[in-house]
Design a protein around this motif. Structure first.
Motif, PDB file in Angstrom:
ATOM      1  N   HIS A 106     -31.330 -11.945 -10.884  1.00 46.57           N
ATOM      2  CA  HIS A 106     -30.535 -11.163  -9.943  1.00 46.57           C
ATOM      3  C   HIS A 106     -30.686 -11.738  -8.540  1.00 46.57           C
ATOM      4  N   LYS A 107     -29.595 -11.808  -7.819  1.00 48.81           N
ATOM      5  CA  LYS A 107     -29.627 -12.417  -6.481  1.00 48.81           C
ATOM      6  C   LYS A 107     -30.511 -11.644  -5.511  1.00 48.81           C
ATOM      7  N   ASP A 108     -30.744 -10.356  -5.783  1.00 54.79           N
ATOM      8  CA  ASP A 108     -31.560  -9.542  -4.882  1.00 54.79           C
ATOM      9  C   ASP A 108     -32.987  -9.365  -5.387  1.00 54.79           C
ATOM     10  N   LYS A 116     -37.715 -17.350  -1.353  1.00 53.41           N
ATOM     11  CA  LYS A 116     -37.533 -15.946  -0.992  1.00 53.41           C
ATOM     12  C   LYS A 116     -38.892 -15.331  -0.677  1.00 53.41           C
TER      13      LYS A 116
END
Length: 284
Positions: A106-108, A116
């Protein structure tokens, strides 16, 4: 008569894995060997890892358990510290597996993701708390210690059919834990928090156990997650529901039932990658 090794693992991969482990430092494992002591016979130590991994004869040693304080609660968090040589072997597998899995996540999702950080997750959560009515803060108790091996390996096989990756992941999952008093404890589930490969496996498990499940149930779901703490913003368009019950139910089955039993072939991709990688330094 020389026989080809059953698994084609480039020496360059072992060398690059060693450099990452050396940069991260870390404590000694069950054998008491530090990274400095490992360096004293570097060539032979690296060759031994490469030779055993390539022949399929590498078996990880027990993981040394250390209990560290958990905040101000007075509780402790168990960490598993692999030996230096085992951290290098795990990094070899991680270097293969992580590029395969990263585009699927998931990108988040921010926990243990390359490029990140928790600061990025906080920045996104700060913006989205103005856009949605609900913020759900979930903490999974003893998550690393309770991962179901069968579901996890089903997810791994869905993304790769590389035999040596699957072989060594299963061996690391089953490696016993050396307790502080020296006793060895076998495990039936979980992956040691503190191992090199554990964060990647934990993210893969949560990809199906949480992210995919929430996306299916709530299309406007956004997540700012680590493998143990999940903060999600959900736009609720229907009546309120008991999220605790739904979460417990989802964690057991989740989207693992939707994983195809037949994995996509990664043989061609592996051959291309190996053809483009030189054999590595001549130091071992």
């Amino acid at each position: 008569m020389n026989r080809a090794k059953p698994f084609c693992i480039a020496k360059r991969e072992v060398w690059e894995a060693y450099k990452q482990v050396k940069a991260n430092r870390g404590a000694a494992g069950i054998d008491g060997q530090t990274i400095e002591e490992f360096d004293r016979d570097l060539s032979n130590n690296l060759y031994r890892i490469w030779n055993r991994m390539g022949s399929g004869s590498y078996f990880p040693p027990p993981v040394r358990r250390v209990d560290i304080p958990k905040g101000d609660s007075g509780k402790t968090r168990p960490l598993g510290i692999p030996a230096v040589s085992d951290r290098i072997a795990q990094t070899v597998v991680k270097r293969y597996l992580e590029p395969v899995l990263e585009p699927k996540f998931h990108k988040d999702s921010y926990g243990y993701r390359p490029g990140k950080s928790a600061h990025d997750a906080l920045a996104v959560a700060r913006q989205r708390c103005w856009q949605h009515d609900w913020v759900l803060d979930l903490d999974i108790e003893s998550f690393f210690d309770r991962i179901d091996w069968e579901l996890l390996m089903r997810a791994v096989r869905h993304h790769t059919d590389c035999k040596w990756v699957l072989l060594y992941i299963e061996r690391w999952l089953k490696a016993p834990v050396s307790m502080p008093d020296g006793t060895l404890v076998s495990r039936e589930r979980g992956t040691p928090q503190g191992s090199v490969i554990s964060p990647v496996l934990a993210n893969l498990f949560l990809h199906y156990a949480f992210d995919r499940w929430m996306q299916r149930e709530h299309r406007t779901f956004h997540s700012s997650a680590t493998p143990t703490t999940l903060s999600a913003t959900v736009e609720v368009r229907r009546k309120r529901r008991n999220y605790a019950v739904r979460w417990n139910r989802g964690l057991r089955t989740a989207d693992f039932n939707y994983i195809r039993k037949r994995p996509r072939s990664s043989t061609a991709r592996m051959q291309i990658a190996q053809a483009s990688i030189p054999n590595g330094p001549s130091t071992f």
